[in-house]
Design an enzyme around this catalytic site. Structure first.
Site, mmCIF file in Angstrom:
data_model
loop_
_atom_site.group_PDB
_atom_site.id
_atom_site.type_symbol
_atom_site.label_atom_id
_atom_site.label_comp_id
_atom_site.label_asym_id
_atom_site.label_seq_id
_atom_site.Cartn_x
_atom_site.Cartn_y
_atom_site.Cartn_z
ATOM 1 N N ARG A 323 97.810 29.380 -22.791
ATOM 2 C CA ARG A 323 98.169 29.165 -24.197
ATOM 3 C C ARG A 323 97.107 28.313 -24.862
ATOM 4 O O ARG A 323 96.741 27.249 -24.337
ATOM 5 C CB ARG A 323 99.537 28.470 -24.285
ATOM 6 C CG ARG A 323 100.099 28.369 -25.691
ATOM 7 C CD ARG A 323 101.413 27.612 -25.673
ATOM 8 N NE ARG A 323 102.016 27.502 -26.986
ATOM 9 C CZ ARG A 323 102.968 26.642 -27.317
ATOM 10 N NH1 ARG A 323 103.435 25.810 -26.395
ATOM 11 N NH2 ARG A 323 103.457 26.606 -28.545
ATOM 12 N N PHE A 328 95.035 22.566 -32.405
ATOM 13 C CA PHE A 328 96.275 21.990 -31.856
ATOM 14 C C PHE A 328 96.062 21.573 -30.395
ATOM 15 O O PHE A 328 95.848 20.387 -30.114
ATOM 16 C CB PHE A 328 97.425 22.979 -31.990
ATOM 17 C CG PHE A 328 98.733 22.453 -31.452
ATOM 18 C CD1 PHE A 328 99.059 21.103 -31.516
ATOM 19 C CD2 PHE A 328 99.651 23.311 -30.863
ATOM 20 C CE1 PHE A 328 100.257 20.615 -31.020
ATOM 21 C CE2 PHE A 328 100.850 22.831 -30.363
ATOM 22 C CZ PHE A 328 101.155 21.484 -30.443
ATOM 23 N N GLN A 331 96.819 24.786 -23.195
ATOM 24 C CA GLN A 331 97.798 24.474 -22.148
ATOM 25 C C GLN A 331 97.505 25.290 -20.897
ATOM 26 O O GLN A 331 97.151 26.465 -20.969
ATOM 27 C CB GLN A 331 99.216 24.787 -22.645
ATOM 28 C CG GLN A 331 100.322 24.430 -21.665
ATOM 29 C CD GLN A 331 101.698 24.618 -22.265
ATOM 30 O OE1 GLN A 331 101.855 24.643 -23.493
ATOM 31 N NE2 GLN A 331 102.709 24.755 -21.430
ATOM 32 N N ASN A 370 106.455 20.198 -21.030
ATOM 33 C CA ASN A 370 107.803 20.210 -20.467
ATOM 34 C C ASN A 370 108.688 21.151 -21.272
ATOM 35 O O ASN A 370 108.280 21.705 -22.299
ATOM 36 C CB ASN A 370 108.393 18.793 -20.431
ATOM 37 C CG ASN A 370 108.411 18.141 -21.805
ATOM 38 O OD1 ASN A 370 108.707 18.777 -22.807
ATOM 39 N ND2 ASN A 370 108.088 16.851 -21.862
ATOM 40 N N PHE A 381 98.586 19.895 -21.013
ATOM 41 C CA PHE A 381 97.815 20.399 -22.151
ATOM 42 C C PHE A 381 96.842 19.331 -22.615
ATOM 43 O O PHE A 381 97.035 18.125 -22.366
ATOM 44 C CB PHE A 381 98.734 20.849 -23.300
ATOM 45 C CG PHE A 381 99.553 19.750 -23.921
ATOM 46 C CD1 PHE A 381 99.070 19.001 -24.993
ATOM 47 C CD2 PHE A 381 100.826 19.459 -23.452
ATOM 48 C CE1 PHE A 381 99.817 18.015 -25.583
ATOM 49 C CE2 PHE A 381 101.589 18.460 -24.025
ATOM 50 C CZ PHE A 381 101.078 17.735 -25.092
ATOM 51 N N LEU A 390 104.087 14.232 -31.336
ATOM 52 C CA LEU A 390 104.447 14.523 -29.952
ATOM 53 C C LEU A 390 104.715 13.264 -29.136
ATOM 54 O O LEU A 390 105.110 13.366 -27.971
ATOM 55 C CB LEU A 390 103.334 15.335 -29.268
ATOM 56 C CG LEU A 390 103.036 16.712 -29.841
ATOM 57 C CD1 LEU A 390 101.910 17.371 -29.071
ATOM 58 C CD2 LEU A 390 104.281 17.598 -29.803
ATOM 59 N N HIS A 394 106.299 13.943 -25.008
ATOM 60 C CA HIS A 394 105.476 14.383 -23.887
ATOM 61 C C HIS A 394 104.765 13.164 -23.298
ATOM 62 O O HIS A 394 104.309 12.286 -24.037
ATOM 63 C CB HIS A 394 104.446 15.430 -24.337
ATOM 64 C CG HIS A 394 105.068 16.700 -24.839
ATOM 65 N ND1 HIS A 394 105.363 17.761 -24.025
ATOM 66 C CD2 HIS A 394 105.460 17.061 -26.092
ATOM 67 C CE1 HIS A 394 105.894 18.739 -24.739
ATOM 68 N NE2 HIS A 394 105.974 18.329 -25.992
#
Length: 592
Positions: A323, A328, A331, A370, A381, A390, A394
């Site tokens: 991903r 951004f 991952q 997660n 990531f 975030l 995370h």
């Protein structure tokens, strides 16, 4: 006739008439035996599910419970009809940051009164309102998350608040017939004699112990004597509080009395992480270049150790970044390459570790991916920009300190707009660990424990040596064999031999003969004095007084009559000496 002859002529009926004559009220009302099962519980185990699956009727089971049931019975636990494992549909429930199930589209939290549906094709769970407004009314039968096509028949109702018959536990087939599937661990536990004993007091345990002495060959009975072995503690892992066994045994008769306080053992991870004071450094070798990362092992030790151990294990070797979203993050860490796999180093998810001084600020922040709170596994990531929203969602466990050119090259790879999967493969070839602070911490703990053991051995040795010296010092010394072996010959003092002319006793003994003769002469002189006159008596009296003391000494060695006579003579002689105020050559007799 009478006043009350028309009292029943009224235009209505009473409650009693309605009940007794017209059947409006039943005497016995059947009580509804309804026991509600929450929507997030398995219909077989009646416990909250972890891996939910459902049938085409919308009955939810836990995968770990329904599969053994189907293997043994092959039926539906609710209705008793035939059921196959391949007909089960995997459900994908979405959770919010509080860990509650909610609709991933409208974000409505699911409750026991929510209308919940699922898509048979994808297994995604939504609220009925979202499907009604966005799929049915618009006649756009595509999944709201994955955009996969489906038909209206593929919509399965999980919970309808107007029809809760499938949530009535009292009507379940396995509940009515008391059917169960025991897992291997429970079957093994049933063989244990204490399985059916909820609590055992001291008398029961003593009885079992006495019985065990007679039947030592019985393994099942021997298992009843198992006592939980307390964890060994030392200077490093001993807590400042006790296990509480003393107080528990004092207040409970079901426990064996304990009078010794034992320190509680601190968890091994807690002890180890206390010795981790350094950062970890790892190099990720990708097909776009090398990326150097610094791990915050001193701040988030659990996540740092998980990443280091997986890198050393080769778990990430050959995996792809599945991903990537420009501006951004990217991952990876999933060996399956789908974004749904991966396991932690310990084989189970571990808890989040949030620190106030760690934030998703800047480019190159390394963080754990997660699926909800405390669900960290192996996926991670790397951010391309600041993502402060975030934080506290995370776990941040590192940052990129080198190889930003490779990170930029990975960001420039185009991705599928629907699945965010890179169109060209971005592969993590291998990982090299340069600094592992956990190995250093383990080595330091082992060294300290070895020093502690050595110190204790030295103390024991010194104590034994000092005890031995003390015993040798206090033990009596032997100088020879046999009787009198403890007597030191060099310190024995011999008595000197008695001389004839030295000491008062010798002089007394030497003049005893003279005194005796003197006493006898004195008697004769006295006798003569009595017959001859006063002048002779004075001389004889003085002669007797001069030998009075010697007479008394000589009278001790003589026979009893002579001692008595001599005593009398000496007494008379002493009296005469006092009268004449005379003194002998040996001194004053009154001081004797």
């Amino acid at each position: 006739m009478g006043k009350r002859q028309h009292q029943k002529d009224k235009m209505y009926i009473t409650c009693t008439e309605y009940t007794n004559y017209y059947g409006g009220k039943r005497n016995v009302i059947p009580q509804a035996n309804f026991r509600r099962l929450p929507f997030d519980h398995c219909s077989l185990s009646l416990q909250p599910f972890e891996y939910p699956v459902c049938t085409e009727e919308g009955v939810i089971y836990d995968l770990l419970s329904i599969v053994p049931w189907i293997k043994r019975f092959g039926t539906n636990p609710i209705s008793g009809e035939k059921l196959e494992a391949k007909s089960l549909i995997k459900l994908n429930f979405a959770k919010n940051q509080d860990g509650k199930y909610h609709c991933p589209v409208l974000y409505n939290i699911f409750t026991n009164n929510s209308h919940i549906v699922t898509n048979k094709v994808t297994g995604n769970v939504f609220s009925n309102e979202a499907v009604e407004q966005l799929n049915i009314k618009t006649k756009s039968f595509r999944d709201l998350l994955t955009d996969e096509p489906f038909t209206r028949k593929d919509i399965i109702t999980i919970q309808d608040p107007t029809n809760l018959d499938k949530f009535n536990v009292s009507d379940f087939f396995h509940v009515k017939n008391n059917l169960k599937v025991l897992d291997p661990e429970e079957e093994k536990a049933k063989l244990h004699p204490q399985y059916h004993l909820k609590t055992t007091n001291l008398e029961t345990r003593e009885t079992l112990a006495e019985l065990y002495k007679d039947y030592k060959g019985d393994k099942l009975l021997a298992s009843t004597m198992l006592v939980p072995v307390p964890k060994k503690t030392d200077k490093i892992n001993a807590a400042h509080y006790s296990t509480g066994t003393v107080s528990a045994s004092f207040t409970s008769t079901a426990m064996t009395p304990a009078t010794l306080h034992v320190a509680e053992a601190i968890a091994d991870d807690t002890v180890r992480y206390g010795y981790v004071k350094k950062k970890g450094y790892v190099r990720l070798h990708t097909n776009k270049g090398d990326v150097n990362v610094e791990l915050h092992c001193d701040k988030v030790p659990k996540a740092g150790e998980n990443f280091v151990r997986l890198c050393k294990k080769g778990y990430y070797d050959g995996t792809v970044f599945h991903r990537s979203i420009k501006n951004f993050m990217i991952q990876g860490g999933d060996p399956t390459g789908t974004g749904t796999g991966g396991e932690s180093f310990w084989g189970k998810p571990f808890k989040d570790e949030f620190r106030p001084n760690l934030s998703h600020t800047g480019r190159g922040i390394l963080s754990m991916a997660n699926s909800g709170p405390d669900t960290n596994k192996s996926q991670f990531f790397i951010t391309f920009r600041s993502c402060n929203y975030l934080d506290r969602k995370h776990t941040i466990f590192g940052r990129v300190v080198g190889g930003f050119e490779a990170l930029t090259a990975m960001e420039n790879v185009e991705s599928d707009p629907k699945s965010d999967k890179p169109k060209s493969e971005i592969k993590l070839i291998s990982a090299t660990v340069f600094v592992d602070p956990y190995e250093e911490a383990d080595a330091q703990i082992a060294a300290e424990r070895e020093q502690e053991v050595q110190r204790q051995e030295d103390e024991k040795e010194q104590a034994s040596v000092s005890l031995k010296k003390r015993q040798e010092r206090l033990a009596p010394k032997t100088f020879k064999e046999g009787v009198g072996k403890y007597i030191n010959p060099s310190k024995v003092v011999k008595r000197p031999a008695a001389e004839d002319e030295s000491g008062p006793s010798t002089s007394g003994a030497s003049s005893s003969g003279a005194s005796t003769s003197g006493a006898s002469t004195s008697g004769a002189s006295t006798h003569r004095a009595s017959s001859s006159g006063a002048s002779s008596s004075g001389a004889s009296t003085s002669r007797a007084s001069s030998s009075g003391a010697s007479t008394s000494r000589a009278s001790i060695t003589g026979p009893l009559p002579s001692r008595l006579s001599t005593s009398g003579a000496s007494t008379s002689g002493a009296a005469a000496a006092k009268k004449s105020k005379g003194k002998s050559s040996l001194g004053d007799f009154s001081s004797w």
